[in-house]
Design a protein around this motif. Structure first.
Motif, PDB file in Angstrom:
ATOM      1  N   LEU A  73      -2.249  -5.346 -14.321  1.00  0.00           N
ATOM      2  CA  LEU A  73      -1.905  -4.557 -15.508  1.00  0.00           C
ATOM      3  C   LEU A  73      -1.482  -3.144 -15.117  1.00  0.00           C
ATOM      4  N   LEU A  74      -2.152  -2.558 -14.122  1.00  0.00           N
ATOM      5  CA  LEU A  74      -1.771  -1.224 -13.652  1.00  0.00           C
ATOM      6  C   LEU A  74      -0.368  -1.236 -13.056  1.00  0.00           C
ATOM      7  N   ILE A  75      -0.039  -2.273 -12.295  1.00  0.00           N
ATOM      8  CA  ILE A  75       1.311  -2.374 -11.711  1.00  0.00           C
ATOM      9  C   ILE A  75       2.351  -2.517 -12.812  1.00  0.00           C
ATOM     10  N   MET A  76       2.064  -3.318 -13.841  1.00  0.00           N
ATOM     11  CA  MET A  76       3.006  -3.452 -14.957  1.00  0.00           C
ATOM     12  C   MET A  76       3.207  -2.115 -15.674  1.00  0.00           C
ATOM     13  N   LYS A  77       2.121  -1.387 -15.877  1.00  0.00           N
ATOM     14  CA  LYS A  77       2.221  -0.075 -16.529  1.00  0.00           C
ATOM     15  C   LYS A  77       3.005   0.901 -15.646  1.00  0.00           C
ATOM     16  N   TRP A  78       2.802   0.830 -14.326  1.00  0.00           N
ATOM     17  CA  TRP A  78       3.512   1.697 -13.387  1.00  0.00           C
ATOM     18  C   TRP A  78       5.010   1.414 -13.449  1.00  0.00           C
ATOM     19  N   LEU A  79       5.389   0.143 -13.455  1.00  0.00           N
ATOM     20  CA  LEU A  79       6.804  -0.229 -13.566  1.00  0.00           C
ATOM     21  C   LEU A  79       7.389   0.239 -14.904  1.00  0.00           C
ATOM     22  N   THR A  80       6.633   0.045 -15.984  1.00  0.00           N
ATOM     23  CA  THR A  80       7.095   0.461 -17.316  1.00  0.00           C
ATOM     24  C   THR A  80       7.303   1.970 -17.363  1.00  0.00           C
ATOM     25  N   TYR A  81       6.345   2.715 -16.836  1.00  0.00           N
ATOM     26  CA  TYR A  81       6.436   4.180 -16.850  1.00  0.00           C
ATOM     27  C   TYR A  81       7.662   4.654 -16.083  1.00  0.00           C
ATOM     28  N   HIS A  82       7.855   4.171 -14.861  1.00  0.00           N
ATOM     29  CA  HIS A  82       8.969   4.653 -14.045  1.00  0.00           C
ATOM     30  C   HIS A  82      10.318   4.158 -14.543  1.00  0.00           C
ATOM     31  N   SER A  83      10.340   3.017 -15.205  1.00  0.00           N
ATOM     32  CA  SER A  83      11.581   2.560 -15.815  1.00  0.00           C
ATOM     33  C   SER A  83      11.993   3.497 -16.946  1.00  0.00           C
ATOM     34  N   ALA A  84      10.997   4.010 -17.666  1.00  0.00           N
ATOM     35  CA  ALA A  84      11.281   4.900 -18.798  1.00  0.00           C
ATOM     36  C   ALA A  84      11.691   6.305 -18.365  1.00  0.00           C
ATOM     37  N   VAL A  85      11.154   6.799 -17.240  1.00  0.00           N
ATOM     38  CA  VAL A  85      11.431   8.189 -16.851  1.00  0.00           C
ATOM     39  C   VAL A  85      12.590   8.321 -15.868  1.00  0.00           C
ATOM     40  N   ALA A  86      13.178   7.208 -15.458  1.00  0.00           N
ATOM     41  CA  ALA A  86      14.299   7.267 -14.509  1.00  0.00           C
ATOM     42  C   ALA A  86      15.499   7.947 -15.154  1.00  0.00           C
ATOM     43  N   PRO A  87      16.354   8.567 -14.327  1.00  0.00           N
ATOM     44  CA  PRO A  87      17.562   9.173 -14.884  1.00  0.00           C
ATOM     45  C   PRO A  87      18.450   8.107 -15.528  1.00  0.00           C
ATOM     46  N   GLU A  88      19.196   8.518 -16.520  1.00  0.00           N
ATOM     47  CA  GLU A  88      20.098   7.589 -17.198  1.00  0.00           C
ATOM     48  C   GLU A  88      21.171   7.087 -16.239  1.00  0.00           C
ATOM     49  N   MET A  89      21.513   5.824 -16.368  1.00  0.00           N
ATOM     50  CA  MET A  89      22.594   5.255 -15.578  1.00  0.00           C
ATOM     51  C   MET A  89      23.886   5.453 -16.349  1.00  0.00           C
ATOM     52  N   PRO A  90      24.942   5.919 -15.685  1.00  0.00           N
ATOM     53  CA  PRO A  90      26.186   6.230 -16.387  1.00  0.00           C
ATOM     54  C   PRO A  90      26.738   5.066 -17.207  1.00  0.00           C
ATOM     55  N   LEU A  91      26.774   3.874 -16.628  1.00  0.00           N
ATOM     56  CA  LEU A  91      27.323   2.726 -17.349  1.00  0.00           C
ATOM     57  C   LEU A  91      26.277   1.652 -17.607  1.00  0.00           C
ATOM     58  N   GLY A  92      25.107   1.808 -17.016  1.00  0.00           N
ATOM     59  CA  GLY A  92      24.085   0.773 -17.095  1.00  0.00           C
ATOM     60  C   GLY A  92      23.261   0.793 -18.358  1.00  0.00           C
ATOM     61  N   GLY A  93      23.458   1.750 -19.211  1.00  0.00           N
ATOM     62  CA  GLY A  93      22.717   1.788 -20.456  1.00  0.00           C
ATOM     63  C   GLY A  93      21.360   2.433 -20.308  1.00  0.00           C
TER      64      GLY A  93
END
Length: 186
Positions: free
Chosen positions: A61-81
């Protein structure tokens, strides 16, 4: 049909789960770089009564939360949405991770220098349309075909290799092919 290799792979996964995931503790999680105060909030959420899962352990569960958190705070992708998870939580280790978007965003949140696309001048096809699948910050958009998902995973594996994180099954083994990663999550 004999499924001996799959059986041994399952034994290997269970061994990793016991010995490696055992090192993912709430105390260690709080000290991870890049989380700050969010680490404490995530640990409180995961360890509160009633939050437990019958399917996943606390380290998972901690790993899933870690992935979710970093997916949300990553810089926006120009064409990737935007964030591929949107406002949903990562709920499993297969369906939402299949196309490489979450892994790409986690890598970009830690290594923004991997971004290769100029947002003001993104790559274009000869017809003038946006060209996808050229770098880790320019993945094929969701939903992806299996071939596009494998290409996205190839870009993620390539980015990992460029920062010294070669991904192989074992020392001396050939590198994992992106289509194998995609098919393994089917």
């Amino acid at each position: 049909a004999v499924r001996l290799p799959e059986s041994w792979l399952e034994v290997l996964f269970q061994t990793v789960k016991i010995f490696v995931l055992g090192r993912v503790t709430t105390k260690a999680f709080k000290t991870l770089p890049g989380l700050g105060a969010a680490a404490t909030d995530i640990v409180k959420e995961v360890t509160q009564p009633g939050y437990s899962s019958t399917l996943y352990s606390t380290p998972e569960l901690l790993i899933m939360k870690w992935l979710t958190y970093h997916s949300a705070v990553a810089p926006e992708m120009p064409l990737g949405g935007p964030d591929p998870l949107g406002h949903e939580y990562l709920s499993s280790f297969d369906r939402q991770l299949r196309d490489g978007h979450v892994f790409a965003r986690v890598l970009l949140s830690h290594c923004p220098f991997l971004a290769a696309v100029d947002p003001n001048d993104p790559p274009k096809t000869s017809a003038g349309e946006p060209e996808f699948g050229t770098s880790i910050d320019n993945l094929y958009p969701r939903p992806c075909s299996p071939a596009q998902s494998a290409a996205n995973l190839g870009l993620v594996l390539g980015a990992m290799a460029s920062i010294g994180l070669r991904f192989t099954a074992a020392a001396g083994m050939p590198e994992i092919v992106p289509s194998e990663v995609y098919e393994a999550s089917s």
